[in-house]
Design a protein around this motif. Structure first.
Motif, PDB file in Angstrom:
ATOM      1  N   LEU B 142       0.839  -1.200   0.000  1.00  0.00           N
ATOM      2  CA  LEU B 142       0.000   0.000   0.000  1.00  0.00           C
ATOM      3  C   LEU B 142       0.872   1.247   0.000  1.00  0.00           C
ATOM      4  N   ALA B 143       1.972   1.177   0.757  1.00  0.00           N
ATOM      5  CA  ALA B 143       2.888   2.322   0.785  1.00  0.00           C
ATOM      6  C   ALA B 143       3.508   2.517  -0.593  1.00  0.00           C
ATOM      7  N   LYS B 144       3.876   1.403  -1.236  1.00  0.00           N
ATOM      8  CA  LYS B 144       4.508   1.469  -2.551  1.00  0.00           C
ATOM      9  C   LYS B 144       3.623   2.118  -3.597  1.00  0.00           C
ATOM     10  N   ARG B 168      -5.410   2.336  -6.794  1.00  0.00           N
ATOM     11  CA  ARG B 168      -4.067   2.090  -6.261  1.00  0.00           C
ATOM     12  C   ARG B 168      -4.060   0.810  -5.431  1.00  0.00           C
ATOM     13  N   ALA B 169      -5.119   0.620  -4.643  1.00  0.00           N
ATOM     14  CA  ALA B 169      -5.195  -0.602  -3.836  1.00  0.00           C
ATOM     15  C   ALA B 169      -5.270  -1.837  -4.728  1.00  0.00           C
ATOM     16  N   MET B 170      -6.020  -1.695  -5.840  1.00  0.00           N
ATOM     17  CA  MET B 170      -6.109  -2.812  -6.793  1.00  0.00           C
ATOM     18  C   MET B 170      -4.722  -3.128  -7.355  1.00  0.00           C
ATOM     19  N   ILE B 171      -3.965  -2.073  -7.663  1.00  0.00           N
ATOM     20  CA  ILE B 171      -2.621  -2.285  -8.201  1.00  0.00           C
ATOM     21  C   ILE B 171      -1.753  -2.960  -7.142  1.00  0.00           C
ATOM     22  N   ALA B 172      -1.893  -2.512  -5.898  1.00  0.00           N
ATOM     23  CA  ALA B 172      -1.133  -3.122  -4.813  1.00  0.00           C
ATOM     24  C   ALA B 172      -1.462  -4.600  -4.714  1.00  0.00           C
ATOM     25  N   MET B 173      -2.761  -4.918  -4.826  1.00  0.00           N
ATOM     26  CA  MET B 173      -3.186  -6.314  -4.741  1.00  0.00           C
ATOM     27  C   MET B 173      -2.582  -7.113  -5.899  1.00  0.00           C
ATOM     28  N   ALA B 174      -2.663  -6.533  -7.102  1.00  0.00           N
ATOM     29  CA  ALA B 174      -2.208  -7.256  -8.282  1.00  0.00           C
ATOM     30  C   ALA B 174      -0.705  -7.503  -8.243  1.00  0.00           C
ATOM     31  N   LEU B 175       0.040  -6.537  -7.702  1.00  0.00           N
ATOM     32  CA  LEU B 175       1.499  -6.674  -7.722  1.00  0.00           C
ATOM     33  C   LEU B 175       2.048  -7.344  -6.462  1.00  0.00           C
ATOM     34  N   SER B 176       1.149  -7.649  -5.512  1.00  0.00           N
ATOM     35  CA  SER B 176       1.608  -8.114  -4.201  1.00  0.00           C
ATOM     36  C   SER B 176       2.395  -9.423  -4.292  1.00  0.00           C
ATOM     37  N   CYS B 177       2.133 -10.229  -5.299  1.00  0.00           N
ATOM     38  CA  CYS B 177       2.866 -11.486  -5.411  1.00  0.00           C
ATOM     39  C   CYS B 177       3.943 -11.401  -6.489  1.00  0.00           C
ATOM     40  N   ARG B 178       4.312 -10.189  -6.884  1.00  0.00           N
ATOM     41  CA  ARG B 178       5.336  -9.953  -7.897  1.00  0.00           C
ATOM     42  C   ARG B 178       5.105 -10.807  -9.149  1.00  0.00           C
ATOM     43  N   PRO B 179       4.001 -10.586  -9.825  1.00  0.00           N
ATOM     44  CA  PRO B 179       3.698 -11.393 -11.008  1.00  0.00           C
ATOM     45  C   PRO B 179       4.652 -11.056 -12.150  1.00  0.00           C
ATOM     46  N   VAL B 199      -1.688   7.400 -11.867  1.00  0.00           N
ATOM     47  CA  VAL B 199      -1.771   5.947 -11.797  1.00  0.00           C
ATOM     48  C   VAL B 199      -0.886   5.312 -12.866  1.00  0.00           C
ATOM     49  N   LEU B 200      -0.889   5.901 -14.074  1.00  0.00           N
ATOM     50  CA  LEU B 200      -0.048   5.358 -15.153  1.00  0.00           C
ATOM     51  C   LEU B 200       1.425   5.448 -14.777  1.00  0.00           C
ATOM     52  N   GLU B 201       1.793   6.587 -14.220  1.00  0.00           N
ATOM     53  CA  GLU B 201       3.187   6.764 -13.843  1.00  0.00           C
ATOM     54  C   GLU B 201       3.588   5.738 -12.785  1.00  0.00           C
ATOM     55  N   LEU B 202       2.681   5.549 -11.832  1.00  0.00           N
ATOM     56  CA  LEU B 202       2.910   4.569 -10.782  1.00  0.00           C
ATOM     57  C   LEU B 202       3.126   3.182 -11.379  1.00  0.00           C
ATOM     58  N   MET B 203       2.263   2.830 -12.342  1.00  0.00           N
ATOM     59  CA  MET B 203       2.383   1.506 -12.946  1.00  0.00           C
ATOM     60  C   MET B 203       3.732   1.342 -13.639  1.00  0.00           C
ATOM     61  N   MET B 204       4.154   2.385 -14.318  1.00  0.00           N
ATOM     62  CA  MET B 204       5.431   2.296 -15.038  1.00  0.00           C
ATOM     63  C   MET B 204       6.600   2.171 -14.073  1.00  0.00           C
ATOM     64  N   ASN B 205       6.551   2.913 -12.971  1.00  0.00           N
ATOM     65  CA  ASN B 205       7.612   2.824 -11.977  1.00  0.00           C
ATOM     66  C   ASN B 205       7.686   1.422 -11.372  1.00  0.00           C
ATOM     67  N   LEU B 206       6.497   0.916 -11.004  1.00  0.00           N
ATOM     68  CA  LEU B 206       6.465  -0.399 -10.372  1.00  0.00           C
ATOM     69  C   LEU B 206       6.879  -1.487 -11.350  1.00  0.00           C
ATOM     70  N   LYS B 207       6.540  -1.275 -12.622  1.00  0.00           N
ATOM     71  CA  LYS B 207       6.919  -2.238 -13.651  1.00  0.00           C
ATOM     72  C   LYS B 207       8.440  -2.404 -13.669  1.00  0.00           C
ATOM     73  N   ALA B 208       9.124  -1.272 -13.609  1.00  0.00           N
ATOM     74  CA  ALA B 208      10.581  -1.315 -13.611  1.00  0.00           C
ATOM     75  C   ALA B 208      11.086  -2.013 -12.352  1.00  0.00           C
ATOM     76  N   GLU B 209      10.488  -1.659 -11.225  1.00  0.00           N
ATOM     77  CA  GLU B 209      10.957  -2.227  -9.966  1.00  0.00           C
ATOM     78  C   GLU B 209      10.704  -3.734  -9.874  1.00  0.00           C
TER      79      GLU B 209
END
Lengths: 291, 326, 313
Positions: B142-144, B168-179, B199-209
């Protein structure tokens, strides 16, 4: 929202509903049962050769046969004949009860919805109170205190079911009040009574009409129950609930005594329920069953 | 880059009382590791059904009738299309290897469970963590995704969050298991424009991470231009064009893709320069013969009316299904 | 929570007050003199007048009402006109039996209705769904008293599986249980029909909801999706509508108690009405009203627990 007159709206609405109902199996079954019921109530006595109340001690407790298709009871009366005569009571009670519900419930609903304020508070509090007492408990108390008889059953059952109409109508009135045609009627100087009866009431009728058919079913069920408990139609009246009460002690001697009046009640109730469900679905396509 | 997901000749049909709807009719594309693939088309063209097919979540009366969906799990090839949709194998992949974000943040979270609980449920299911660890993981996710006060938000119910926060919470849920694959089905369509960008920017950042590959399903070409590496354009259940993002914007081949481009207002253009595609998407029960776009196409020829064009390579990694280009 | 409860309880008082007015005016308006019913046709005028004075029936109606109300608040519902026993005690004796029967029926209803509704919704339009829908329509449309009679006729008289009627000791003994099974099942099955239809309808909607899709896409087993995520949501409308059904449920229990000679409050009510035992009837109707409003309050509290969106207010 529609600016056409409420009456015209109701008419086109009804036409569409009628069209939808023609393709509904439940509606067909319901209509069939109701037509047969009316037919038997009106012409029953020309169909059966027996008298519903004539006792015949040579023919007591006979099982179903060709001359007595549904058997005879403990006094030798033909059960089929009594059931046929019972159609009248069922219809009479059902229609009269719903008539009371309709008049009381709809007028209270119109008043509550239209005037609001303390009128509404009082009426809706009364509805709350009616909700607090189980209907059979109240009906039993009323019917019992008034004494038996068809008339008192009608009053007792009539006194308990109106609240559903009040709620339904009030909700509809609240939405009708927002409509342009009501504003328009007020603008040209119509009085309250005229606005309520000519403009608002037609608008509220669609759900009420559908509910009426379901209401007849419930009314027949409740009044049969009251008669069965000994607080309604009294023997030897060939009313179905009373027939069941009357034949209870003999049901071990002949299964047909307790079975067929119950079947009659069930079929009648099913008929009005089918018809009412179909009518409701037809009038309000939103509630149609989803697959 | 090796592919992580390959879809070949996928057909998903819906058998309704009124007839058969060929929602996906011979779709073929692949997703490379680490890339963002844009899946573009008007609503009803089969984008979402394709995504649901990948997860084995096509609902009755729909059915995968043909084709292959192959997922490259590390070095192993898993044939997703052949798995029992209710079986253990596909469930261990859902949410764990391949996760999904949906369009409607307002209704995609279960109203009777807390946000944290719903994230933890996925974490506990797929990872060997106990409740406390899962809770910690949920809070850090959630922090991420940029939710303030995550320790507090984790115990709140979806109705207590705004639309943007829910997504954002949905994204957190989706990425929580590092798919390894994230399928995002119109994730920003229901959001305000400013929040869309965040939200798009967040997705791109997390994608890289997280080193996740993304399939971005959208009808918004602006989103595609901003984040996609490669684009697949679908029309009526078929792929009509596929190319790198620069190639598709600067060297558009298919008339339908051109139509999509022309119906997007640009900053410098004038309203009268907009050219909407004429006509509407045809009735799903009565598809046109030949090329399915021919009734709306401005450059239609005789051939288009009788025979469907095959997907052919017209340039390096640029594929088009159109008689004009073969 | 405590304050909410206190406020809700306070709001019930006016409703119950109007109930008492309603019952009392009913008694007042009814024809026939209860004292004469009590003493029989040949009672002399003096005796009638004496009893009337003893019972306070010679005073103005509002005094009678206020006196009755005052003692009712203290828990004294007066004495039965027929049996000359305290009404409060008579109700206290019969109420547990009514509760037993109702509780038995409710347990049956919940235990059977939830799986039936879920199965019906997850297998829409299969033979089992059609069968369950037909079954529930059957139970909803059948006159309750008639089903009770048929049950008695078939299972008790012909097959001899259960005792004919009455009550046979504590419910946890085999004998006590054998008496409650048939009336309990019949009362319960009707509720199964009602609850099952509610659950089926809401499950159908929820199984295609977005959040169900989310749960599936997270890899949860179908069992978990259905029984945890979907059912929890389906319970919200189900509990609401079931709360509205409570008076109907109690109505039906009056009839079932009467048919099976179950020594509960419902049967006592029918008896009291037939014998024109006004004080007893007044007391029983009031207790039924209290039961309904209290159960409704319970349902509302339950509602807070299953629907987190309510809590905020």
């Amino acid at each position: 929202m529609s600016k056409s007159s409420p009456r015209k709206r109701a008419e086109t609405h009804l036409k569409g509903a009628l069209r939808r109902m023609q393709t509904d199996k439940g509606a067909l079954a319901g209509t069939g049962i109701i037509v047969i019921l009316i037919f038997l109530a009106a012409l029953g006595r020309f169909i059966t050769p027996y008298d519903p109340n004539e006792q015949n001690y040579d023919e007591m407790l006979l099982p179903p046969s060709l001359s007595h298709p549904l058997g005879t009871d403990q006094y030798g009366r033909d059960i089929a004949t009594r059931i046929i005569y019972g159609c009248r009571y069922a219809l009479l009670i059902g229609v009269a009860v719903v008539g009371i519900h309709f008049v009381v419930g709809v007028s209270l609903g119109l008043l509550a919805g239209y005037y609001g304020g303390y009128v509404e508070t009082i009426i809706m509090r009364l509805v709350d109170v009616m909700l607090a007492i189980p209907s059979v408990v109240l009906a039993v108390a009323i019917a019992g205190f008034l004494g038996g008889g068809i008339q008192n059953v009608i009053i007792a059952v009539g006194a308990i079911g109106w609240r559903a109409y009040t709620r339904l109508v009030r909700a509809e009135v609240l939405s009708a009040k927002e409509q342009v045609f009501v504003e328009a009627a007020r603008a040209i100087g119509c009085g309250d009574l005229r606005i309520i009866l000519r403009h608002i009431m037609p608008y509220t009728m669609a759900p009420v009409i559908a509910y009426t058919s379901l209401g007849i079913a419930t009314a027949i069920l409740w009044s049969a129950a009251l008669s069965f408990l000994g607080m309604g139609a009294q023997p030897p009246t060939p009313e179905w609930g009373a027939m069941l009460a009357d034949g209870r002690e003999y049901m071990q001697d002949g299964w047909w005594i307790a079975t067929f009046p119950g079947v009659a009640i069930m079929v009648t109730v099913l008929g009005f329920n089918f018809f009412g469900d179909a009518l409701r679905n037809a009038l309000d396509p939103k509630t149609e069953k989803r697959i | 880059m090796p592919p992580v997901l390959e879809i070949a000749d996928l057909k998903v049909f819906f058998y309704t009382d009124y007839g058969v709807v060929k929602a996906v009719d011979g779709v073929r594309f692949h997703l490379n590791a680490g890339e963002t693939l844009g899946l573009v088309g008007e609503s009803g063209c089969g984008k979402s059904v394709t995504a649901m097919a990948v997860l084995g979540l096509v609902r009755y009366p729909g059915r995968i009738v043909a084709g292959e969906i192959i997922y490259h799990q590390n070095a192993k090839k898993v044939r997703l299309s052949g798995l029992d949709p209710k079986g253990r194998e596909i469930r261990s992949i859902r949410g764990n290897d391949i996760a999904m974000i949906f369009q409607e943040p307002m209704t995609s979270l279960n109203p009777v469970f807390t946000v944290g609980y719903q994230i933890m449920e996925a974490i506990i299911l797929h990872q060997r963590l106990n409740r406390r660890q899962a809770r910690e993981a949920a809070i850090s996710m959630l922090a991420k995704v940029g939710i303030p006060l995550p320790e507090q938000r984790v115990d709140e119910y979806p109705h207590q969050l705004s639309g943007g926060m829910r997504q954002r919470a949905m994204i957190a849920m989706a990425l929580s298991c590092r798919p390894s694959i994230l399928i995002a089905d119109e994730p920003t369509t229901a959001l305000d424009v400013t929040i869309q960008a965040q939200v798009l920017e967040l997705m791109m950042n997390l994608k890289a991470e997280f080193q996740t590959s993304i399939i971005m399903i959208t009808h918004d070409l602006g989103v595609i231009a901003g984040i996609a590496d490669r684009v697949v354009v679908m029309y009526l259940g078929k792929v009509v064009e596929e190319a790198g993002v620069r190639e598709i914007f600067y060297n558009t081949k298919h008339p339908y893709t051109q139509g999509l481009m022309n119906s997007v207002p640009s900053v410098r253009g004038k309203i009268r320069d907009l050219k909407p595609i004429p006509g509407v998407v045809p009735d799903a029960f009565a598809l046109p013969t030949g090329c399915s776009f021919q009734p709306r196409c401005s450059q239609v020829s005789k051939m288009c009316r009788t025979e469907a064009p095959p997907l052919t390579e017209v340039g390096p990694n640029h594929w088009v299904a159109c008689w004009l280009h073969s | 929570m405590g304050r909410y409860l206190a406020r809700r309880l306070l709001m019930l008082l006016p409703v119950l007050l109007i109930v008492t007015v309603l019952i009392s005016s009913l008694v007042y308006m009814s024809p026939g003199d209860p004292v004469r019913v009590m003493l029989g046709l040949r009672a002399n005028e003096e005796a009638v007048a004496k009893i009337r004075a003893e019972l306070g029936l010679d005073r103005p109606v509002y005094i009678r009402y206020l006196k009755w109300l005052a003692s009712t608040v203290k828990g004294d519902l007066g004495r039965s006109l027929q049996r000359n026993e305290p009404v409060t005690e008579m109700i206290a004796d019969s109420l547990p039996y009514s509760v037993q029967l109702a509780f038995f029926a409710l347990v049956v209803a919940v235990v059977l209705a939830i799986p039936a509704g879920v199965i019906s919704a997850t297998r829409v339009n299969t033979w089992i769904d059609n069968f369950l829908s037909f079954w529930s329509l059957f139970w909803v449309s059948m006159p309750g008293f008639w089903v009770a009679i048929l049950g008695l006729l078939i299972f008790s008289m012909h097959l001899g599986w259960f005792p004919v009627s009455g009550q046979g000791g504590p419910i946890w003994t085999l004998q006590g249980l054998s008496y409650i099974i048939l009336p309990g099942l019949i009362l319960g099955f009707r509720q199964v029909a009602v609850i099952m239809r509610l659950i089926r309808a809401s499950m159908l909607e929820i199984l295609s909801a977005d959040y169900t899709r989310t749960a599936r896409s997270n890899g949860l087993a179908e069992r978990v999706v259905i029984y945890k995520h979907a059912l929890r949501n389906a319970m919200i409308p189900t509990v609401t509508i079931f709360g509205l059904q409570i008076p109907e449920f109690l109505s039906m229990s009056v009839i079932i108690e009467t048919v099976f000679a179950w020594p509960g409050m419902g049967r006592m009510l029918v008896d009291a009405v037939l014998k024109r035992d006004y004080t007893l009837v007044q007391g029983i109707v009031l207790v039924y009203a209290v039961l309904v409003v209290l159960i409704n309050l319970l349902v509302d509290i339950l509602y807070i627990y299953i629907d987190p969106r309510i809590k905020q207010e």
